[in-house]
Design a protein around this motif. Structure first.
Motif, PDB file in Angstrom:
ATOM      1  N   GLY A   1      81.725  83.262  98.030  1.00  0.00           N
ATOM      2  CA  GLY A   1      82.694  82.825  97.015  1.00  0.00           C
ATOM      3  C   GLY A   1      82.059  82.375  95.706  1.00  0.00           C
ATOM      4  N   ALA A   2      80.727  82.600  95.532  1.00  0.00           N
ATOM      5  CA  ALA A   2      80.050  82.071  94.340  1.00  0.00           C
ATOM      6  C   ALA A   2      80.662  82.619  93.043  1.00  0.00           C
ATOM      7  N   GLY A   3      80.885  83.922  92.987  1.00  0.00           N
ATOM      8  CA  GLY A   3      81.451  84.521  91.770  1.00  0.00           C
ATOM      9  C   GLY A   3      82.859  84.001  91.517  1.00  0.00           C
ATOM     10  N   PHE A   4      83.615  83.885  92.568  1.00  0.00           N
ATOM     11  CA  PHE A   4      84.984  83.346  92.505  1.00  0.00           C
ATOM     12  C   PHE A   4      84.932  81.924  91.926  1.00  0.00           C
ATOM     13  N   ALA A   5      84.036  81.096  92.481  1.00  0.00           N
ATOM     14  CA  ALA A   5      83.956  79.687  92.057  1.00  0.00           C
ATOM     15  C   ALA A   5      83.511  79.569  90.601  1.00  0.00           C
ATOM     16  N   MET A   6      82.651  80.506  90.143  1.00  0.00           N
ATOM     17  CA  MET A   6      82.179  80.419  88.760  1.00  0.00           C
ATOM     18  C   MET A   6      83.229  80.921  87.765  1.00  0.00           C
ATOM     19  N   ILE A   7      84.287  81.541  88.256  1.00  0.00           N
ATOM     20  CA  ILE A   7      85.437  81.833  87.393  1.00  0.00           C
ATOM     21  C   ILE A   7      86.404  80.660  87.461  1.00  0.00           C
ATOM     22  N   GLU A   8      86.693  80.241  88.694  1.00  0.00           N
ATOM     23  CA  GLU A   8      87.690  79.197  88.918  1.00  0.00           C
ATOM     24  C   GLU A   8      87.346  77.887  88.179  1.00  0.00           C
ATOM     25  N   GLY A   9      86.105  77.421  88.325  1.00  0.00           N
ATOM     26  CA  GLY A   9      85.726  76.112  87.767  1.00  0.00           C
ATOM     27  C   GLY A   9      85.894  76.076  86.249  1.00  0.00           C
TER      28      GLY A   9
END
Ligand code: HEM
Length: 469
Positions: free
Chosen positions: A400-408
């Protein structure tokens, strides 16, 4: 600005005292020398543990030879009631097959597909907070709610207000209260044969969470069969066959996986979001810069528009450095090893600590300082290359790293367009390792409608209008 860090314990303490400190909080149970050491050995008659800060060792364990350092049964035991045999706890062939199915859904090229759901979650979070503007808000609870909403919207296309989503979220909070040291239990200096105690209330909450998730996955399976399923993460994961065997997850296996996406995907992002807002509240100049960037940012441009948020992204990275949501990771040596001239026996515990690595005095300049601009300097980037692992590394890196770096950064920007955050005098949070790194007594911030952001927003609009004329 130097934000708070736990006071380390004295260098030498008895095992009993250590165990007591550990139960209170694992971060303050560690001595100050771990922020300078390359490796530390912890020995008792029945327990050997090696904390590795040497980047070469971190690389060896996570990236070069991960199969020789599997997740231990200790980790699995504590998590089993909630996560079953999910990708977070399995090893070897079973784990590889699970990642072959999961990874494509989170591939960078497909992340634009979750953007609309993440934006909707960010806007809903902003609206909830706007309703409280002018008052004091417990930001950790707010961030947990926002991150859980983001997970439900991206996984199942439902908002947190949905009846089942709201119940999973409520049960999850009950679970955490009953089992706060969940993923760190493996670090306790207890003999390997001693069973890990999972409190009854935690087991009951885990059972209820799994029953609710089973209702969601069964309904989704039916929708897939009927050809009317939305194209979200759950559908992608449930319909993707393992490219090697052609096999898909069964409904029962999906319950394990969804449980881990919910756990790993919302607790971590929530912790980071809470600390990021706290750090910005403590650093008004940084908040002004992030707010100005947010005001000029056009959310309608989708993932491509996020490139305008470079400072906000550096704020988020700096938050992950100072308050890594997952403070420590545990592996087990499968065979004899030699680490920095010491013999490591099979079965020894190998601890990788983002918490210590990210604040290591020999690897970072002014490690305790909040300095988002370090991410633009050559020195900062060099440090990051060898000592920044908030998402772990190697084949077991967080999917989920890429997801989290968009979400945050997206949630931060949407909030900062309309709101301003200020710290409260005398309410310094004390970081402690619970399920993730949280503040012992929450993070209370004063929240106001933002003048800077609305003014800049108006200026930006006027400028756009002027260009159009
Ligand atoms: C700021 C947010 C996040 C942080 C800091 C984070 C951090 C981590 C870390 C350090 C691990 C490795 C744990 C270990 O090896 O013991 C991990 C694993 C994992 N994370 Fe994340 N994570 C975040 C967000 C997410 C999201 C949004 C999802 C999914 C939607 C997710 C799903 C997972 C899964 C499934 C694993 C297990 C991977 C495996 O063992 O193969 N995480 N995460």
């Amino acid at each position: 600005m130097i934000p708070p860090k736990p006071t380390p314990r004295p260098d030498r303490v008895s095992l009993r005292h250590y165990a007591q400190l550990f139960r209170r909080d694992i971060l303050s149970a560690q001595p100050a020398r771990l922020y300078r050491a390359w490796m530390a050995e912890f020995r008792t008659p029945f327990f050997r543990s090696y904390l590795c800060n040497d980047p070469a060792l971190v690389d060896l364990v996570l990236t070069e030879r991960p199969d020789d350092f599997p997740k231990s049964a200790r980790v699995r035991e504590g998590l089993k009631p909630l996560l079953g045999r999910s990708v977070f706890v399995t090893n070897g062939a079973e784990w590889r097959a699970q990642r072959r199915i999961i990874d494509p859904a989170f591939a960078r090229g497909r992340l634009h597909e979750v953007y609309p759901a993440l934006l909707a979650a960010a806007e809903a979070a902003r609206d909830r907070l706007k309703a409280e503007a002018g008052g004091v808000v417990e930001i950790e609870a707010f961030a947990s709610h926002a991150a859980a909403d983001a997970i439900f919207r991206t996984l199942f296309s439902i908002p947190i207000e949905h009846e089942i989503a709201a119940r999973v979220f409520a049960q999850f909070r009950a679970y955490q209260r009953a089992q706060p040291l969940l993923n760190l239990g493996a670090l306790l200096p207890l003999p390997r044969w001693m069973p890990r105690f999972v409190p009854f209330r935690a087991r009951r909450a885990a059972r209820q969470i799994r029953a609710l998730i089973a209702r969601l996955t069964e309904a989704r399976m039916e929708a897939i069969r009927a050809g009317r399923a939305p194209d979200d993460l759950a559908t992608k994961i449930m319909t993707t066959p393992d490219p090697e065997t052609g096999r898909c997850f069964t409904s029962a296996e999906m319950v394990d996986q969804i449980a881990v996406f919910f756990l790993a995907g919302h607790e971590t992002s929530a912790a980071a979001l809470g600390w990021a807002l706290y750090l910005l509240a403590r650093d008004p100049a940084a908040q002004d810069r992030a707010a100005a960037e947010a005001a000029a940012f056009d959310p309608a441009r989708g993932v491509a528009g996020l490139s305008a948020l470079s400072f906000t992204r550096n704020v988020f990275r700096e938050t992950l450095r100072l308050y890594p949501p997952v403070p420590m990771m545990v592996r087990e040596a499968a065979r004899c090893e030699r680490f920095r001239d010491r013999d490591v026996p099979p079965g020894a515990q190998i601890v990788l600590s983002p918490w210590h690595l990210h604040r290591h005095e020999r690897l970072w300049n002014e490690p305790d300082r909040f300095d988002p601009d370090r991410w633009q300097s050559a020195a900062g980037r060099d440090s990051a290359r060898c000592a920044f692992i908030p998402f772990s590394a190697g084949p077991r890196v967080c999917p989920g790293a890429g997801f989290a770096m968009i979400e945050g950064p997206l949630i931060l920007a949407i909030l900062l367009r309309d709101l301003r955050f200020r710290p409260l005098a005398g309410a310094e949070p004390e970081p402690v390792a619970q399920l993730t790194v949280r503040s012992r007594t929450g993070i209370r911030l004063s929240v106001e409608q933002s003048d800077v952001a609305s003014r800049t927003h108006r200026d930006a609009k006027a400028a756009i209008g002027a260009t159009g004329n």
